[in-house]
Motif scaffolding. Structure first.
Motif, PDB file in Angstrom:
ATOM      1  N   GLY A  31      -4.296   5.282   6.645  1.00  0.00           N
ATOM      2  CA  GLY A  31      -3.901   4.337   7.726  1.00  0.00           C
ATOM      3  C   GLY A  31      -2.389   4.271   7.865  1.00  0.00           C
ATOM      4  O   GLY A  31      -1.683   4.963   7.095  1.00  0.00           O
ATOM      5  N   PRO A  32      -2.054   3.302   8.675  1.00  0.00           N
ATOM      6  CA  PRO A  32      -0.435   3.214   8.829  1.00  0.00           C
ATOM      7  C   PRO A  32       0.052   2.872   7.653  1.00  0.00           C
ATOM      8  O   PRO A  32      -0.407   1.928   6.694  1.00  0.00           O
ATOM      9  N   LEU A  33       1.277   3.423   7.648  1.00  0.00           N
ATOM     10  CA  LEU A  33       2.103   3.359   6.227  1.00  0.00           C
ATOM     11  C   LEU A  33       2.351   1.613   5.616  1.00  0.00           C
ATOM     12  O   LEU A  33       1.973   1.489   4.616  1.00  0.00           O
ATOM     13  N   LEU A  34       2.834   1.074   6.564  1.00  0.00           N
ATOM     14  CA  LEU A  34       3.220  -0.401   6.060  1.00  0.00           C
ATOM     15  C   LEU A  34       1.817  -1.131   5.728  1.00  0.00           C
ATOM     16  O   LEU A  34       1.816  -1.918   4.666  1.00  0.00           O
ATOM     17  N   TYR A  35       0.873  -1.207   6.331  1.00  0.00           N
ATOM     18  CA  TYR A  35      -0.589  -1.802   5.803  1.00  0.00           C
ATOM     19  C   TYR A  35      -1.015  -1.107   4.596  1.00  0.00           C
ATOM     20  O   TYR A  35      -1.369  -1.624   3.787  1.00  0.00           O
ATOM     21  N   ALA A  36      -0.944   0.272   4.418  1.00  0.00           N
ATOM     22  CA  ALA A  36      -1.246   0.941   3.216  1.00  0.00           C
ATOM     23  C   ALA A  36      -0.442   0.408   2.053  1.00  0.00           C
ATOM     24  O   ALA A  36      -1.063   0.610   1.257  1.00  0.00           O
ATOM     25  N   LEU A  37       0.755   0.372   2.114  1.00  0.00           N
ATOM     26  CA  LEU A  37       1.579  -0.081   1.000  1.00  0.00           C
ATOM     27  C   LEU A  37       1.418  -1.617   0.738  1.00  0.00           C
ATOM     28  O   LEU A  37       1.173  -1.992  -0.417  1.00  0.00           O
ATOM     29  N   ALA A  38       1.206  -2.343   1.820  1.00  0.00           N
ATOM     30  CA  ALA A  38       0.875  -3.750   1.439  1.00  0.00           C
ATOM     31  C   ALA A  38      -0.510  -3.795   0.771  1.00  0.00           C
ATOM     32  O   ALA A  38      -0.796  -4.585  -0.267  1.00  0.00           O
ATOM     33  N   LEU A  39      -1.603  -3.074   0.947  1.00  0.00           N
ATOM     34  CA  LEU A  39      -2.790  -2.979   0.510  1.00  0.00           C
ATOM     35  C   LEU A  39      -2.657  -2.442  -0.979  1.00  0.00           C
ATOM     36  O   LEU A  39      -3.345  -2.781  -1.978  1.00  0.00           O
ATOM     37  N   ARG A  40      -1.747  -1.411  -1.200  1.00  0.00           N
ATOM     38  CA  ARG A  40      -1.514  -0.872  -2.398  1.00  0.00           C
ATOM     39  C   ARG A  40      -0.887  -1.645  -3.288  1.00  0.00           C
ATOM     40  O   ARG A  40      -1.326  -2.070  -4.576  1.00  0.00           O
TER      41      ARG A  40
END
Length: 429
Positions: A31-40
């Motif tokens: 998914g989008p990078l910012l959302y993926a990082l927050a989810l990680r």
């Protein structure tokens, strides 16, 4: 002599922080990078401090939203039920013609004219008299309401109000009034009515046949009101008050219908609607609800500091990872949005969980009447049991407020990402 041997075979007690994780633990970003990082960051295996801080923030948000939801459900349910029962016993619009008009044919013509208004469903001619009702050694002050047997409000069946073979008319008492008088349903008792009219008491003794009880759930009516035929009340007190009760389909149209009736009623006619009659009561309830929302909002505000603390811990624990991302070209503004998404996700999960828990508590409290009062307390709060209703508008307001203060509290900790030096993070972490 054994120094080279030591250097050649260092002891390995576990994987170092620079080792590559096993393939089973390497999950690619999706998914989008910012959302993926927050989810990680949310799903990552951080330190115990980070995990406990995030769980504490989640629990605090949930409990704060639950408290607000239950309180708003109580106030909304109480106000709505009070409004329904007030209108259910008094009508949406009440018209008090002059005495000489009401007792003439012009009063009947006024009732017919009101009944032709498009919003009006029915018009009832009702007589009232204040007095004292007694049986044996028990007595109680009552408001005797006289209406036709087919009246729409606090009505009784024709068989209950009709006179029996001895000419004794029937009366239907509020359930609490019947209990105070000690009159069991179905029994014939002699009741004494002391009517007050024309500015002086008029002692009128009349036997009434106790024909049954009614229950509105509104303590004032159930404890003080009695219903009988309109002709019976007129005979007890010729100078008593009479009125027209107007029933409409949409209660919110009450003020407009009252204005239309004023336009066609003769001079000296008093017209009032349920909103005007109970304006002070509902204004006080609205003020109390707003004050309760603000006070309980402080609990949610305090819980947001736990979310902010979780962000502070996250920035400190993930400093090396953030340095790598910054070295790879991730802009500081993007890092800020990653942390805002992280805090917003915690707040969103806590808000949804709190609203779900509040809705469950409200349903249980309403279903089993967990907040109920005795007769003495019911006189103060008007109701014997308080209903709970978590309205969609209240839930939306609570959710918007919680997410707003959560994102606001996360803004300052996220600014620390803007001051991150990638070289220092990679050198010292």
């Amino acid at each position: 002599g054994d120094l080279p041997h030591r250097l050649a075979a260092p002891a390995v007690t576990g994987p170092s922080r620079n080792e590559v994780a096993p393939a089973a633990e390497r999950v690619p970003l999706a998914g989008p990078l910012l959302y993926a990082l927050a989810l990680r960051f949310l799903r990552g295996r951080g330190s115990r401090l980070l995990s406990s801080t995030a769980l504490a923030a989640l629990a605090a948000s949930t409990l704060g939203v639950t408290a607000m939801g239950v309180a708003m459900a109580l106030m909304t349910g109480y106000q709505g039920d009070l409004q329904k029962k007030l209108v259910g016993a008094n009508a949406a619009v009440m018209v008090y013609p002059p005495l000489e008009l009401e007792r003439s044919t012009r009063g009947a013509r006024l009732a017919e004219a009101i009944g032709r208004l498009p919003e009006v469903t029915r018009v009832d001619r009702v007589a009232y008299v204040q007095g004292v009702m007694a049986t044996g050694r028990s007595e109680a002050e009552v408001t005797l309401r006289g209406a036709s047997p087919d009246a729409g409000l606090l009505s009784a069946t024709p068989a209950q109000l009709a006179a029996d073979a001895d000419g004794i008319p029937g009366v239907v008492l509020g359930v609490d009034l019947a209990h105070d008088l000690g009159v069991p349903p179905g029994n014939r008792r002699r009741l004494v009515v002391v009517a007050v009219g024309g500015g002086a008491p008029k002692f009128v003794y009349r036997t009434l046949r106790f024909a049954g009880t009614f229950s509105t759930g509104f303590a004032e009516f159930d404890r003080e009101w009695a219903v009988t035929a309109r002709e019976t009340v007129a005979a007890l007190s010729p100078d008593g008050m009479e009125s027209l009760e107007v029933v409409i389909g949409d209660l919110e149209r009450g003020p407009a219908v009252a204005e239309a009736i004023r336009a066609l009623a003769p001079d000296g006619t008093l017209v009032t609607d349920w909103k005007e009659l109970n304006r002070e009561l509902f204004a006080a309830l609205a003020l109390q609800k707003a004050a309760l929302f603000l006070l309980l909002g402080l609990i949610v505000l305090v819980s947001t500091f736990n979310v902010a603390s979780s962000l502070v811990v996250l920035v400190r624990e993930r400093r090396r990872d953030l340095g790598v991302l910054a070295a790879l070209g991730l802009a500081p503004e993007s890092m800020r949005w990653v942390f805002l998404l992280y805090g917003g996700a915690l707040g969103l999960v806590g808000t949804l969980a709190g609203l779900a828990l509040a809705g469950t508590i409200a349903w249980v409290a309403d279903r089993y009447e967990l907040v109920s009062f005795g007769p003495e307390i019911a006189e103060i709060y008007f109701l014997r049991a308080v209903p709970f209703k978590l309205a969609l508008a209240d839930a939306a307001l609570i959710g918007t407020f919680t997410l707003g203060v959560t994102l606001l509290s996360c803004w300052l900790p996220s600014r620390r990402a803007l001051t991150l030096d990638p070289s220092a993070a990679l050198r010292y972490e």
